[in-house]
Design a protein around this motif. Structure first.
Motif, mmCIF file in Angstrom:
data_model
loop_
_atom_site.group_PDB
_atom_site.id
_atom_site.type_symbol
_atom_site.label_atom_id
_atom_site.label_comp_id
_atom_site.label_asym_id
_atom_site.label_seq_id
_atom_site.Cartn_x
_atom_site.Cartn_y
_atom_site.Cartn_z
ATOM 1 N N ARG A 49 8.086 5.769 11.562
ATOM 2 C CA ARG A 49 8.477 4.608 10.787
ATOM 3 C C ARG A 49 9.981 4.517 10.572
ATOM 4 N N ALA B 105 3.467 0.397 -3.596
ATOM 5 C CA ALA B 105 4.283 1.614 -3.485
ATOM 6 C C ALA B 105 4.215 2.432 -4.762
ATOM 7 N N ASN C 149 5.617 2.493 0.749
ATOM 8 C CA ASN C 149 5.697 1.264 1.534
ATOM 9 C C ASN C 149 4.889 0.173 0.840
ATOM 10 N N TRP D 56 3.012 -3.424 0.852
ATOM 11 C CA TRP D 56 2.402 -4.311 1.827
ATOM 12 C C TRP D 56 1.240 -5.079 1.216
ATOM 13 N N VAL E 75 8.613 -3.131 8.918
ATOM 14 C CA VAL E 75 8.672 -2.746 7.508
ATOM 15 C C VAL E 75 7.696 -3.606 6.717
ATOM 16 N N ASN E 76 7.336 -3.119 5.542
ATOM 17 C CA ASN E 76 6.411 -3.826 4.639
ATOM 18 C C ASN E 76 5.095 -4.190 5.336
#
Length: 442
Positions: free
Chosen positions: A129, A263, A269, A271, A320-321
């Protein structure tokens, strides 16, 4: 899916689905709360099943273990299940309680289950990542990616789920939170719970779910260790308007949910992921050799609005996310796109569709075999299926319906103690895979 949620544990663990331990559950998190009364069982709804098992694979070597379940002993809809296994490197233990009706309530149910495992050569079709993927190289797991783009190493894969479900006071659960089925030779002889008309107020069962789920996975490379954790929440609603939720022959079902990881704790992370799962079943009646002939159709789609791409100054990319590769818009494995490796494809969006022809045999070759009576096996079912789907970096018709991945296969299924167990073999242009699981894929 009454005790069928317990199947999640026994399927992934006790019946050798351990070969794909890193996956999240792809079936809807909500299930119709049911109790099953088999006319062949003298003590009514109480069922138990203990199965020692042994399996061997190139990555895990030889493993032995035992799995089992108890259903209907404390509450008629409640199931307890567990397993333990071990090999030269691999090991695991899991335990769960499903569909415990909260005291002094009629419609609230609690399930909690978890697993601790360590596996050799875990494979993930994803990248580090923290690293950027060079320009011109497909993102690992994307629709155009190579099946050689993966991480692989020994490591842990642990998970723990808690979920609360509420059976709405409408339709088949208007008067009480459970649907009671009665079976003879594995076939429904009591009143169907739905399938005659699509009307949640009059037919079928509607269940709301709140699930908190946790995952930890590690990859122990020679020079470094990569790991990741999620602590997420899912909120969903299921409308199951089938005649028999365990083995539907007519009717339909729809499930919609939103998952989010903010998170929390050691999850690093953020999401969000949304998904819609719809199934339709058509009964073609019986024939000379079949007690049931069923056409089953399924469509699933998922989308992660938080999913974004970052670029470095030379055009490299990283995501990302995003929902993890085994939680979001993911295809491949024992639920969707069975001809591909587990979680082979993942991206911002996905679509998937499949058709199955389920042929339930009248002939049961082990019916009179005394030493196999403990299996409580009522019928065998032969299934043919085809699947198509793709993942995409955008949710557009032009992209999602172009360059579809496809596979096809056959399945042998059996009803054991009111539980469907399946052995699927599927072929794609990348591989031919075999899966042993519990429950229909939809």
């Amino acid at each position: 899916m009454n005790n069928m949620d317990a199947i999640t544990l026994i399927s992934i663990i006790a019946f050798m689905s351990l070969l794909t331990p890193t996956t999240a559950f792809s079936a809807p998190a909500a299930n119709v709360k049911t109790s099953i009364d088999r006319t062949e069982t003298t003590n009514n709804i109480k069922e138990k099943l203990i199965l020692p098992y042994i399996f061997s694979s190139d990555s895990m070597g030889l493993n032995v273990g035992v799995g089992g379940m108890l259903s209907g002993y404390y509450q008629k809809q409640m199931t307890l299940g567990g397993t333990v296994f071990g090999g030269d490197v691999s090991r695991g233990v899991g335990l769960g309680v499903w569909n415990f009706k909260l005291p002094k309530t009629e419609r609230f149910f609690l399930s909690t289950y978890g697993f601790l495992g360590y596996y050799p050569e875990q494979r993930a079709y994803t990248g580090n990542r923290q690293s950027f993927i060079p320009a011109g190289t497909p993102l690992p797991g994307s629709n155009d990616s190579s099946n050689l783009q993966f991480l692989e190493a020994d490591g842990s894969s642990n998970w723990f789920d808690v979920k609360f479900e509420y059976a709405l006071p409408i339709g088949a659960t208007r008067d009480k939170g459970m649907v009671e089925y009665r079976l003879k030779n594995g076939l429904l002889i009591s009143e169907p719970s739905g399938g005659k008309e699509w009307n949640p107020l009059k037919s079928g069962a509607t269940v709301a779910v709140l699930r908190q789920f946790n995952r930890y996975q590690s990859f122990e490379f020679a020079n470094e260790e990569l790991d990741g954790t999620i602590h997420a929440i899912e909120l969903g609603i299921l409308y199951d308007n089938t005649d028999f939720s365990v083995n539907p022959s007519k009717g339909s079902s729809q499930y919609f949910s939103i998952s989010n990881d903010a998170a929390w704790l050691d999850s690093d992370n953020k999401w969000t992921f949304m998904n819609l799962d719809m199934s339709k079943y058509f009964s073609l009646g019986e024939s000379a050799y079949a007690s049931q002939r069923i056409v089953a159709l399924n469509f699933w789609t998922g989308y992660s609005p938080s999913w974004e791409i970052e670029y470095d100054n030379i055009g490299g990319r990283k995501v990302v996310n995003n929902a993890p590769y085994n939680e979001g818009a993911t295809l491949g494995g024992f639920y969707r796109m069975r001809g591909f490796d587990q979680n082979r494809f993942h991206d911002k969006a996905a679509i998937y569709t499949t058709a199955e022809y389920r042929y339930t045999l009248k002939y049961n070759p082990i019916e009179d075999v005394n030493w196999l009576k403990f299996l409580k096996l009522n019928w065998f079912q032969i299934v043919g299926f085809v699947e198509a789907g793709r993942v995409s970096p955008e949710y557009t018709v032009n992209t999602l319906f172009s360059d579809l991945k496809m596979d096809y296969g056959v399945s042998l299924r059996a009803l054991m103690a009111g539980i469907v167990i399946r052995f699927d073999v599927a072929h794609s242009d990348e591989s031919t895979n075999s899966w042993i699981m519990v429950d229909h894929p939809f």
